[in-house]
Design an enzyme around this catalytic site. Structure first.
Site, mmCIF file in Angstrom:
data_model
loop_
_atom_site.group_PDB
_atom_site.id
_atom_site.type_symbol
_atom_site.label_atom_id
_atom_site.label_comp_id
_atom_site.label_asym_id
_atom_site.label_seq_id
_atom_site.Cartn_x
_atom_site.Cartn_y
_atom_site.Cartn_z
ATOM 1 N N LYS A 1 112.195 57.185 55.587
ATOM 2 C CA LYS A 1 111.705 56.027 55.208
ATOM 3 C C LYS A 1 111.073 55.969 54.103
ATOM 4 O O LYS A 1 110.191 57.076 54.108
ATOM 5 C CB LYS A 1 111.804 55.156 55.883
ATOM 6 C CG LYS A 1 111.003 53.397 55.126
ATOM 7 C CD LYS A 1 110.255 52.587 56.639
ATOM 8 C CE LYS A 1 110.142 51.166 56.248
ATOM 9 N NZ LYS A 1 109.465 50.253 57.312
ATOM 10 N N SER B 1 110.943 45.825 58.058
ATOM 11 C CA SER B 1 111.235 46.697 56.871
ATOM 12 C C SER B 1 111.932 47.970 57.292
ATOM 13 O O SER B 1 112.240 48.600 55.966
ATOM 14 C CB SER B 1 109.374 46.252 55.529
ATOM 15 O OG SER B 1 108.670 47.863 56.867
ATOM 16 N N SER C 1 108.533 46.925 62.577
ATOM 17 C CA SER C 1 109.995 47.113 61.317
ATOM 18 C C SER C 1 110.660 47.768 62.054
ATOM 19 O O SER C 1 111.282 48.181 60.856
ATOM 20 C CB SER C 1 108.845 47.261 59.689
ATOM 21 O OG SER C 1 108.178 46.052 59.910
#
Length: 481
Positions: A90, A166, A190
């Site tokens: 990420k 996210s 997330s």
């Protein structure tokens, strides 16, 4: 327009399957990495899961890994636990040689990128092939994946829908075969939100179990955890990620256990609390409620003692968002005026809401959080696990940044089951348990006692083993509507 992912293809293999193929010489890391990169080249223009793909360095890592496998097959030293397995990171997690832009125009891509975060370092040591960086909203600030810098990420099950956030890029990548494993972060859901929306397995470990560096400016609600297509793969990568790192002063002591060993141990005799609403979630989608209730029925069939009961706390939304907005205000004040002008309107709105909080307000939020944590520690003395829906709703429309006014309900009101367990720091997973009538994945959440990561994985695997084959969650079909 539709596209499908047609086997056989090494890009469709789990990490566990790839390692078996490498060990026997039936496939090589170079072949698997090339297959995944080809999948990325085909699908990423539609999904926008990756914001950076490291083609050359990934193939070089795969060639190095293949040489190590050849030596191993000739009687040489054992290979790493993830030797030759493609993994994505990420874009909030530092990765040497790759920009970490955090979805923000405020971050200078031209600076030196010469530090690995602990998770990235452990992956390299284990021989993983790092594919690139996956999309995140700016600074990971919301449960959707859109940002002014990297655009909108889309759901592999329906291109008009969000993958959540996210860690939406990580979830979309794994779901579509753009790498069997991905590392995300989870500050209010997330990892679990996008894993549920995309039909993956996602794990938020106990806080501190996976070391972080630098620590999140949003504080001790922020965890790192894996996305995978199977529970076994998550256990495999957790064995790597949970190794300690002195840079994180909040990290837990070393845990040398093998999370894979007890995966098939079953859940017979466990006492499980089943809470369909946590006592306060008023708008659970009926198809979500039905699917998760069906998953819970399987737990009883597996021999667990299931009791429907709420933990007894009120909705901690205001605690979560208050602490989050204070973190946003902190980040905002580290930016120049020129950088602030470039930021996502959602992040700007969060920061300005944080500016309204006094020191006394923040201290009271911490005290309320402590009371919630104490209550859940006591509740979990009576039960081995707590089960809830993962998210109250299926994936909704993919929307641009700044599409709606920002407030606590708009930010997280639709995911009432995720953020409480960031506040309490407990381990929690999401396992796909069905599809809506519109063909969107639904997830069931397993919450363990603090430090009960292995138990969460074992329970997740027990459910995964009896879920049934009516839905193949490794075969999403994305539709451009």
């Amino acid at each position: 327009m539709t596209f499908s992912l047609t086997p056989p293809d090494l890009a469709d293999c789990t990490a566990t399957e790839l390692l078996q193929l490498y060990q026997t010489g039936q496939a090589s890391p170079v072949e698997a990495t090339a297959a995944v990169l080809a999948r990325i080249d085909t699908l990423n223009p539609r999904l926008n899961a990756f914001c950076m793909v490291a083609h050359e360095s990934a193939l070089q890592s795969a060639r190095d890994s293949e040489a190590r496998w050849q030596r191993f097959r000739q009687g040489g030293a054992p290979c790493g636990d993830l030797e030759g397995v493609p993994v994505s990171i990420k874009d909030l997690i530092l990765t040497r040689g790759m920009p970490t832009l955090r979805g923000s125009h405020a971050v200078d891509a031209g600076q030196a990128w010469d530090v690995d975060a602990p998770a990235t370092a452990r992956l390299r040591e284990a021989g993983a092939v790092i594919l690139g960086k996956t999309n995140t909203p700016e600074f990971g600030c919301k449960g959707e994946t859109n940002s002014p810098r990297t655009g909108i990420t889309r759901n592999p099950w329906d291109l008009s829908k969000t993958p959540g956030g996210s860690s939406g890029g990580a979830a979309a990548a794994v779901a579509s075969g753009m790498g069997p494993l991905a590392i995300g972060t989870d500050g209010a859901g997330s990892v679990r939100i996008p894993a549920a929306f995309c039909g993956n397995f996602g794990l938020k470990p106990s806080f501190g179990r996976v070391p972080a560096y630098p620590l999140s400016p949003f504080g001790s609600v922020a965890h790192l955890g894996p996305h995978s297509r199977s529970v076994a793969d998550a256990a495999l990568i957790m064995n790597v990620l949970k190794k300690p790192d002195a840079r994180d002063w909040t990290s837990l002591p070393a845990d040398d256990s093998d999370y894979r060993q007890a995966l098939e141990g079953g859940i017979r005799g466990l006492h499980i609390a089943w809470s369909p609403t946590l006592g306060y979630a008023k708008n659970v989608h009926p198809e979500v409620a039905r699917s998760v209730a069906g998953a819970v029925a399987h737990l009883s069939e597996l021999g667990a003692h299931v009791e429907q009961i709420d933990p007894g706390f009120e909705d901690p939304l205001e605690i979560t968002t208050g602490l989050w907005f204070a973190g946003a205000w902190t980040v905002w004040n580290g930016l120049t005026a020129a950088q602030q002008a470039l930021t996502d309107p959602d992040f700007q709105a969060q920061a300005l809401l944080g500016a309204k909080l006094s020191v006394l307000d923040i201290q009271r939020l911490h005290l309320q959080r402590g009371a919630l944590g104490s209550q859940m520690r006591q509740f979990m003395q009576r039960f081995d696990l707590l089960v809830t829906p993962s998210v109250a709703v299926p994936a909704f429309e993919a929307r641009p940044a700044g599409h709606s006014p920002m407030d606590p309900v708009a930010m997280l009101g639709w995911t009432p089951f995720s953020y409480p367990f960031n506040l309490t720091q407990q381990p929690a997973s999401t396992v796909p348990c069905g599809l809506t009538s519109a063909g969107l994945p639904i997830g069931v959440q397993f919450v363990g006692p603090m430090f009960g990561d292995a138990l969460v994985l074992r329970t997740s695997r027990a459910y995964e083993s009896v879920r049934g084959g009516a839905v193949d969650f490794s075969r999403p079909v994305a539709m451009d509507r």
